[in-house]
Design a protein around this motif. Structure first.
Motif, PDB file in Angstrom:
ATOM      1  N   THR A  56      34.634  49.671  80.884  1.00  0.00           N
ATOM      2  CA  THR A  56      35.106  49.160  82.163  1.00  0.00           C
ATOM      3  C   THR A  56      34.995  50.324  83.150  1.00  0.00           C
ATOM      4  O   THR A  56      35.307  51.463  82.800  1.00  0.00           O
ATOM      5  N   THR A  58      33.274  51.352  87.437  1.00  0.00           N
ATOM      6  CA  THR A  58      32.884  51.015  88.803  1.00  0.00           C
ATOM      7  C   THR A  58      31.366  50.949  88.916  1.00  0.00           C
ATOM      8  O   THR A  58      30.665  51.827  88.426  1.00  0.00           O
ATOM      9  N   ASP A  69      34.814  47.252  91.324  1.00  0.00           N
ATOM     10  CA  ASP A  69      35.727  48.255  90.776  1.00  0.00           C
ATOM     11  C   ASP A  69      36.161  47.972  89.344  1.00  0.00           C
ATOM     12  O   ASP A  69      36.591  48.882  88.646  1.00  0.00           O
ATOM     13  N   ASP A  70      36.078  46.739  88.901  1.00  0.00           N
ATOM     14  CA  ASP A  70      36.512  46.391  87.551  1.00  0.00           C
ATOM     15  C   ASP A  70      35.340  45.789  86.774  1.00  0.00           C
ATOM     16  O   ASP A  70      35.448  44.749  86.152  1.00  0.00           O
TER      17      ASP A  70
END
Length: 138
Positions: A56, A58, A69-70
């Protein structure tokens, strides 16, 4: 009875798989053709489960027009938080893909199996009904 349930459960799962493939495969093929928007994925956290590990982090496109961002991404280039890898985002899909991704091959192999199974199941049911209909009444 259990065999009948197992066969119809497999039929239902294959129909579901084929339905999902209709949505997923076009995105995976676009990624294989490198038709996505390229950028850099920066790893933040490694998430491991039964099916392996994903990162996970960016994603930022090269032109800066896309920022996720996720984002979730799986790459052999990533070893620890802060590592970066090239990735592409295909329009209409929130997944990230590597350059020349081969993910579509697994889906197509599953599709071939499921199409064969569904065809066999329908043919078997049709033949059974035809035999029953042709039996003389007692």
């Amino acid at each position: 009875m259990k065999r009948w349930v197992d066969e119809w459960m497999m039929f239902a799962l294959c129909v579901l798989y084929l339905g999902v493939s209709v949505v997923v495969v076009p995105f995976a093929i676009s990624a294989a053709r490198n038709e996505g928007t390229f950028g850099t994925f920066t790893a933040v956290e490694k998430d491991c489960g039964r099916d392996g590990c994903d990162w996970t982090g960016t994603f930022v496109s090269d032109d800066g027009s896309i920022r996720m961002d996720d984002a979730s991404f799986d790459s052999e280039e990533l070893d620890e938080p802060g590592d970066q890898a090239r990735a592409q985002k295909v329009a209409g899909d929130n997944s990230l893909y590597s350059r020349g991704s081969k993910g579509w091959i697994l889906f197509v192999a599953g599709d071939v199996f499921c199409l064969g199974y569904v065809g066999w199941r329908i043919r078997k049911t049709w033949l059974r009904r035809r035999v029953v209909a042709e039996e003389p009444a007692a």
